[in-house]
Every structure is written in structure tokens, then in C-alpha cells.
Design an enzyme around this catalytic site. Structure first.
Site, PDB file in Angstrom:
ATOM      1  CB  SER A  34      -8.577  -1.414   4.482  1.00 24.52           C
ATOM      2  OG  SER A  34      -8.928  -2.654   3.936  1.00 24.52           O
TER       3      SER A  34
ATOM      4  NE  ARG B  84      -4.178  -1.621   0.371  1.00 28.28           N
ATOM      5  CZ  ARG B  84      -4.280  -2.919   0.088  1.00 28.28           C
ATOM      6  NH1 ARG B  84      -3.274  -3.558  -0.491  1.00 28.28           N
ATOM      7  NH2 ARG B  84      -5.399  -3.563   0.364  1.00 28.28           N
TER       8      ARG B  84
ATOM      9  CD  GLU C 144      -5.526   1.085   2.649  1.00 24.88           C
ATOM     10  OE1 GLU C 144      -5.389   1.077   1.433  1.00 24.88           O
ATOM     11  OE2 GLU C 144      -6.333   0.361   3.232  1.00 24.88           O
TER      12      GLU C 144
HETATM   13  N1  EPU Z   1     -10.919 -10.917  10.035  1.00 25.70           N
HETATM   14  C1  EPU Z   1     -11.573 -11.047  11.240  1.00 25.70           C
HETATM   15  N2  EPU Z   1     -12.505 -10.099  11.557  1.00 25.70           N
HETATM   16  C2  EPU Z   1     -12.796  -9.057  10.746  1.00 25.70           C
HETATM   17  C3  EPU Z   1     -12.106  -8.920   9.523  1.00 25.70           C
HETATM   18  C4  EPU Z   1     -11.172  -9.873   9.185  1.00 25.70           C
HETATM   19  O1  EPU Z   1     -11.348 -11.969  11.988  1.00 25.70           O
HETATM   20  O2  EPU Z   1     -13.670  -8.270  11.109  1.00 25.70           O
HETATM   21  C5  EPU Z   1      -9.963 -11.971   9.635  1.00 25.70           C
HETATM   22  C6  EPU Z   1     -10.546 -12.837   8.520  1.00 25.70           C
HETATM   23  O3  EPU Z   1     -11.310 -13.882   9.023  1.00 25.70           O
HETATM   24  C7  EPU Z   1      -9.310 -13.317   7.808  1.00 25.70           C
HETATM   25  C8  EPU Z   1      -8.338 -12.170   7.964  1.00 25.70           C
HETATM   26  O4  EPU Z   1      -8.809 -11.392   9.056  1.00 25.70           O
HETATM   27  O5  EPU Z   1      -8.775 -14.448   8.456  1.00 25.70           O
HETATM   28  C9  EPU Z   1      -8.194 -11.333   6.716  1.00 25.70           C
HETATM   29  O6  EPU Z   1      -9.450 -10.792   6.343  1.00 25.70           O
HETATM   30  P1  EPU Z   1      -9.793 -10.362   4.824  1.00 25.70           P
HETATM   31  O7  EPU Z   1      -9.480 -11.490   3.905  1.00 25.70           O
HETATM   32  O8  EPU Z   1     -11.144  -9.790   4.808  1.00 25.70           O
HETATM   33  O9  EPU Z   1      -8.728  -9.287   4.450  1.00 25.70           O
HETATM   34  P2  EPU Z   1      -8.064  -8.077   5.241  1.00 25.70           P
HETATM   35  O10 EPU Z   1      -6.655  -8.447   5.561  1.00 25.70           O
HETATM   36  O11 EPU Z   1      -8.929  -7.662   6.370  1.00 25.70           O
HETATM   37  C10 EPU Z   1      -7.064  -7.021   3.071  1.00 25.70           C
HETATM   38  C11 EPU Z   1      -7.049  -5.697   2.384  1.00 25.70           C
HETATM   39  C12 EPU Z   1      -8.366  -5.450   1.651  1.00 25.70           C
HETATM   40  C13 EPU Z   1      -8.563  -6.574   0.649  1.00 25.70           C
HETATM   41  C14 EPU Z   1      -8.566  -7.908   1.394  1.00 25.70           C
HETATM   42  C15 EPU Z   1      -8.653  -9.079   0.461  1.00 25.70           C
HETATM   43  C16 EPU Z   1      -5.557  -4.295   3.692  1.00 25.70           C
HETATM   44  C17 EPU Z   1      -5.431  -3.101   4.572  1.00 25.70           C
HETATM   45  N3  EPU Z   1      -6.785  -4.619   3.319  1.00 25.70           N
HETATM   46  O12 EPU Z   1      -8.058  -6.952   4.107  1.00 25.70           O
HETATM   47  O13 EPU Z   1      -8.248  -4.233   0.957  1.00 25.70           O
HETATM   48  O14 EPU Z   1      -9.781  -6.427  -0.063  1.00 25.70           O
HETATM   49  O15 EPU Z   1      -7.321  -8.054   2.136  1.00 25.70           O
HETATM   50  O16 EPU Z   1      -7.438  -9.219  -0.206  1.00 25.70           O
HETATM   51  O17 EPU Z   1      -4.549  -4.907   3.339  1.00 25.70           O
HETATM   52  C18 EPU Z   1      -8.674  -1.892   1.037  1.00 25.70           C
HETATM   53  O18 EPU Z   1      -7.465  -1.732   0.959  1.00 25.70           O
HETATM   54  O19 EPU Z   1      -9.475  -0.912   1.128  1.00 25.70           O
HETATM   55  C19 EPU Z   1      -9.211  -3.241   1.079  1.00 25.70           C
HETATM   56  C20 EPU Z   1     -10.497  -3.480   1.234  1.00 25.70           C
END
Ligand code: EPU
Length: 330
Positions: free
Chosen positions: A230, A159, A326
Site C-alpha cells: 500500500s 500503521r 504510508e
Molecule cells: N478497492 C477498490 N479499488 C481498488 C482497491 C480497493 O475499489 O483498486 C476497494 C475494494 O473493493 C474494497 C476496499 O477498497 O471494497 C478495500 O480494499 P482491500 O480489501 O484490498 O484493502 P485496502 O483497504 O485497499 C488494506 C491494507 C492492506 C491490507 C488490506 C487487507 C492499508 C493502507 N492497506 O488495503 O495492507 O492487505 O487492507 O486487509 O490499510 C499494506 O499495508 O501494504 C497492505 C497491503
């Protein structure tokens, strides 16, 4: 004064002294020569999907790229290079690629924002990042000087890029050139993407559909509920700290960064800290994805900052981990 309400997906009301669009490189050059950037502070904004207006009023010029166009500049049997105007809507570009049979950006479906910002922010999702497909970024600075940055010069990381540095605020993106594959080349091993596809034959259209379906289930639609995706980046922590946490929380998800560092999902930390779905005045932590803060209606930037601070403090108190926004605070 000019209202910025329709220029931020958080749906926050703020006023700007001036809002100017450039439709071509020449137009931007004329603006620079005419002294536009000497009048008052300036800020180049895309679709406003990653900004938070913290003040009611800015005595600034907001600049927006309206450079459009998707042009094939090079093509062989295996790859295609396309030069895309910074003002193109990102997801429309992704859709074009999927229709034309160009592989590489389908995992980045439905990310809000514009092409210029994709190169500044190095947008990413489902194991893919913009930097994996960027060849070069064409820019112009406030003095009308043009410069093309090869991808190796962009300082890409999670990012981030050199374009986010404070000393690069005077540099505006004109075009981004992407290199896409003409043969299938899928990345399906992130999260539940493969599961979402079921047993069906994997095609570009189906991967795009699966990504859209997952996003629509978890992420609030900014047209319905203001948000900036995010709100925090996932923190990278020492592996030793991760192992300590794992002893108390065996379920803690993680992604390996290298031998000594691990990335943990901020959404998980926030949920464990008890914030998922919690409301504070006109703002809340989204109930399906705790990484997203939402405007319930009529929120100010200060309301969002207050909630973000409370969440950060609790996560730091519980886990000893600092989570950083972010979203770009203005
Ligand atoms: N999780 C939780 N609780 C929550 C949210 C997530 O336990 O409320 C756990 C999920 O179960 C999973 C892990 O955290 O095990 C990761 O969750 P998720 O796959 O939803 O992805 P993220 O790491 O929360 C990142 C990006 C997103 C992107 C997703 C999918 C960042 C800051 N965010 O989110 O990007 O869509 O991966 O690749 O890296 C954005 O940048 O605006 C964005 C939405």
C-alpha cells in the site's frame, strides 16, 4: 559506496556511504561505543518494503538488524509468549506460528518485511494488527542504552507507533515479544476472507492459505515488479463528509472508526479518480489494486514521487480528501 538496490522492494537504485549489520545486542552496543553513530547520519532499515529512496545517493550509515531467533519465554495451557529477533523474516515467523498451532498472526501472512518493522509500523491486514499480539518491544539507542517498551507504551494506532516519531530515530529494535493463543481464535469477518475459505472447516493452515491466495491475486510480487505494498494509508474522514459522498457515490466502501469518523479505502478513491492501471513513464498504478504503485523497470524515486503527487492531486480535486503516503520517503 554501497548499493541499496537489494534493500528496497521498489527496486530503486540508490547508493549509501555505509551499510552495517548487527547480529546481537552486544554487537550493536560495541558499534555505539565505537562512535559509529557519530560519524554521519544513520537510518535503521528492515527489508526495505516500506521505504522510497528519493535521492540517488545518501551520505548515511544504513543499519540493519540481523538478530535472529524465536524463543518461547512463557507458556501455559492457553497462551504462549515468544521472543523474536528483529531481523527474523516476518512471514517465516507467521509460518512457524501456524506450524506450531499458535493462533493470532495467520491473517498477517505474506506481509513482506521483518519482525522489527512489524512493531514499528504496526502492520495490519484482514482485521488483524501486530499490536493485538505484541507484549513488549526491546530496544537499544545510539548511546547503547537498553529499554523495554510495554505494548501500552508503544503508542500504537493504524500503521503507526511512537517508534515512527522523528525523535525516536535513534532507537533500534532488538526483540519483539508476542503473545499467541493455543486455542482457535479466528478473525474472518474482513472483506472476502470467509468467502475465500468456502464451506471448509476453518483451520490455521487454511486461513494462512486463503490470505496468501487473496494477496497473491491482488498484490504484485516485489520480486517480479518493484513495489512497496500500500503506497497510501486509508484516510479517516468526518462522517458528515462521508455522508455527502455517499449521496453521489452510493457504493463507497467504508469502515466505521467511531461515531464521528469513517475510514474510506484510498484504493477505491484512486480507482474512481481514474488512476487504476494508469502509467506515467516507468511507474504505474497497479491494475488490480490501485493502492499500490509499481516500478515497471528502471524507475527512480523521483518518478514515483511524481506519480504519487498526480494521484494525490486528482483525489483531492475530486473528493476533497487528502491521501497521505504510508511509505516512508527517504
Ligand atoms: N478497492 C477498490 N479499488 C481498488 C482497491 C480497493 O475499489 O483498486 C476497494 C475494494 O473493493 C474494497 C476496499 O477498497 O471494497 C478495500 O480494499 P482491500 O480489501 O484490498 O484493502 P485496502 O483497504 O485497499 C488494506 C491494507 C492492506 C491490507 C488490506 C487487507 C492499508 C493502507 N492497506 O488495503 O495492507 O492487505 O487492507 O486487509 O490499510 C499494506 O499495508 O501494504 C497492505 C497491503
Amino acid at each position: 559506496m554501497y548499493s541499496l538496490l537489494s534493500h528496497n522492494t521498489f527496486g530503486i537504485e540508490a547508493q549509501a556511504a555505509r551499510f552495517v549489520e548487527y547480529h546481537s545486542e552486544d554487537e550493536l552496543k560495541r558499534m555505539a561505543a565505537g562512535g559509529l553513530f557519530k560519524e554521519r547520519p544513520y537510518f535503521c532499515i528492515g527489508a526495505g518494503s516500506n521505504v522510497l529512496f528519493t535521492r540517488p545517493c545518501y551520505d548515511w550509515t544504513f543499519l540493519h538488524s540481523a538478530i535472529r531467533g524465536v524463543e518461547v519465554t512463557r507458556e501455559d495451557a492457553d497462551h504462549v509468549e515468544v521472543r523474536v529477533g528483529s531481523g527474523e523474516v516476518w512471514d517465516e515467523f507467521v509460518q512457524t506460528c501456524v506450524i506450531r498451532g499458535w493462533y493470532g498472526v495467520e491473517n498477517l501472512s505474506l506481509i513482506p518485511g521483518e519482525v522489527g518493522a512489524s512493531a514499528v509500523q504496526n502492520i495490519g491486514a484482514y482485521g488483524a494488527e501486530a499490536k493485538d499480539v505484541i507484549v513488549s518491544v526491546e530496544t537499544m539507542d545510539v548511546d547503547g542504552r537498553r529499554r523495554v517498551y510495554d505494548v501500552s507504551e508503544c503508542g500504537y494506532g493504524y500503521r503507526t507507533s511512537i517508534f515512527k516519531r522523528a525523535d525516536m530515530k535513534n532507537v533500534f529494535v532488538l526483540y519483539v515479544t508476542f503473545r499467541l493463543d493455543k486455542h482457535p481464535h479466528f478473525k474472518l469477518d474482513y472483506g472476502n476472507l470467509r468467502q475465500e475459505l468456502g464451506g471448509e472447516e476453518v483451520t490455521l493452515v487454511r486461513v494462512r492459505r486463503a490470505v496468501i491466495d487473496i494477496r497473491q491475486r491482488k498484490l504484485p510480487d516485489p520480486a517480479v515488479q518493484g513495489n512497496a505494498g500500500s503506497f497510501f494509508v486509508n484516510p479517516v474522514i468526518p462522517r458528515t463528509l462521508y455522508e455527502e459522498l455517499q449521496a453521489s457515490y452510493p457504493q463507497i466502501p467504508h469502515y466505521d472508526v467511531d461515531d464521528v469518523r469513517v475510514k474510506v479505502p484510498a484504493g477505491w478513491l484512486i480507482e474512481q479518480a481514474g488512476w487504476k492501471g494508469r502509467r506515467m513513464g516507468p511507474v504505474a498504478v497497479h491494475d488490480k489494486q490501485a493502492l499500490v504503485l509499481v516500478n515497471l523497470g528502471g524507475a527512480t524515486g523521483a518518478d514515483v514521487v511524481r506519480l504519487a503527487d498526480a494521484v494525490r492531486q486528482d483525489v483531492a480535486g475530486k473528493f476533497g480528501i487528502e491521501i497521505r503516503p504510508e511509505v516512508n520517503f527517504l
